[in-house]
Write a protein that holds these residues in place. Sequence first.
Motif, short mmCIF file in Angstrom:
data_model
loop_
_atom_site.label_atom_id
_atom_site.label_comp_id
_atom_site.label_asym_id
_atom_site.label_seq_id
_atom_site.Cartn_x
_atom_site.Cartn_y
_atom_site.Cartn_z
N LYS A 179 0.82 -1.23 0.00
CA LYS A 179 0.00 0.00 0.00
C LYS A 179 0.85 1.26 0.00
O LYS A 179 0.51 2.26 0.63
CB LYS A 179 -0.94 0.02 1.20
N LYS A 180 1.96 1.21 -0.69
CA LYS A 180 2.84 2.38 -0.79
C LYS A 180 2.81 2.98 -2.19
O LYS A 180 3.77 3.57 -2.64
CB LYS A 180 4.28 1.97 -0.46
N ILE A 181 1.70 2.83 -2.87
CA ILE A 181 1.59 3.32 -4.25
C ILE A 181 1.68 4.86 -4.30
O ILE A 181 2.00 5.42 -5.34
CB ILE A 181 0.31 2.79 -4.91
N TRP A 182 1.47 5.52 -3.19
CA TRP A 182 1.56 6.97 -3.15
C TRP A 182 3.00 7.45 -3.35
O TRP A 182 3.24 8.64 -3.60
CB TRP A 182 1.02 7.51 -1.83
N LEU A 183 3.98 6.54 -3.28
CA LEU A 183 5.37 6.91 -3.52
C LEU A 183 5.69 7.08 -5.00
O LEU A 183 6.73 7.64 -5.35
CB LEU A 183 6.31 5.86 -2.94
N MET A 184 4.84 6.60 -5.86
CA MET A 184 5.11 6.63 -7.30
C MET A 184 5.35 8.04 -7.84
O MET A 184 6.32 8.25 -8.58
CB MET A 184 3.99 5.95 -8.07
N PRO A 185 4.52 9.04 -7.53
CA PRO A 185 4.82 10.39 -8.06
C PRO A 185 6.18 10.92 -7.61
O PRO A 185 6.89 11.57 -8.38
CB PRO A 185 3.69 11.26 -7.50
N ILE A 186 6.57 10.60 -6.39
CA ILE A 186 7.87 11.04 -5.89
C ILE A 186 8.98 10.37 -6.68
O ILE A 186 9.95 11.03 -7.08
CB ILE A 186 7.99 10.73 -4.38
N LEU A 187 8.85 9.08 -6.92
CA LEU A 187 9.88 8.35 -7.67
C LEU A 187 9.96 8.82 -9.11
O LEU A 187 11.05 8.94 -9.67
CB LEU A 187 9.60 6.85 -7.61
N VAL A 188 8.82 9.12 -9.70
CA VAL A 188 8.82 9.62 -11.09
C VAL A 188 9.51 10.97 -11.16
O VAL A 188 10.32 11.21 -12.07
CB VAL A 188 7.37 9.69 -11.64
#
Length: 52
Positions: A18-27
């Motif tokens: 449930k850490k999908i919210w990290l995706m924008p940061i990684l992008v």
Amino acid sequence: MSKMKLVREFFDFLKSSKKIWLMPILVMLFLFSLVILVSQSQAIAPFIYSLF
């Protein structure tokens, strides 16, 4: 282990934990690192400078 398998495993980890919210940061980190790598070239540096 191929690189694509590693990336897919990382995305599966993000989904399962449930850490999908990290995706924008990684992008954004990836895009900034790409800009830094491209701006190392002297011919492209003035164009990158005008963007910021």
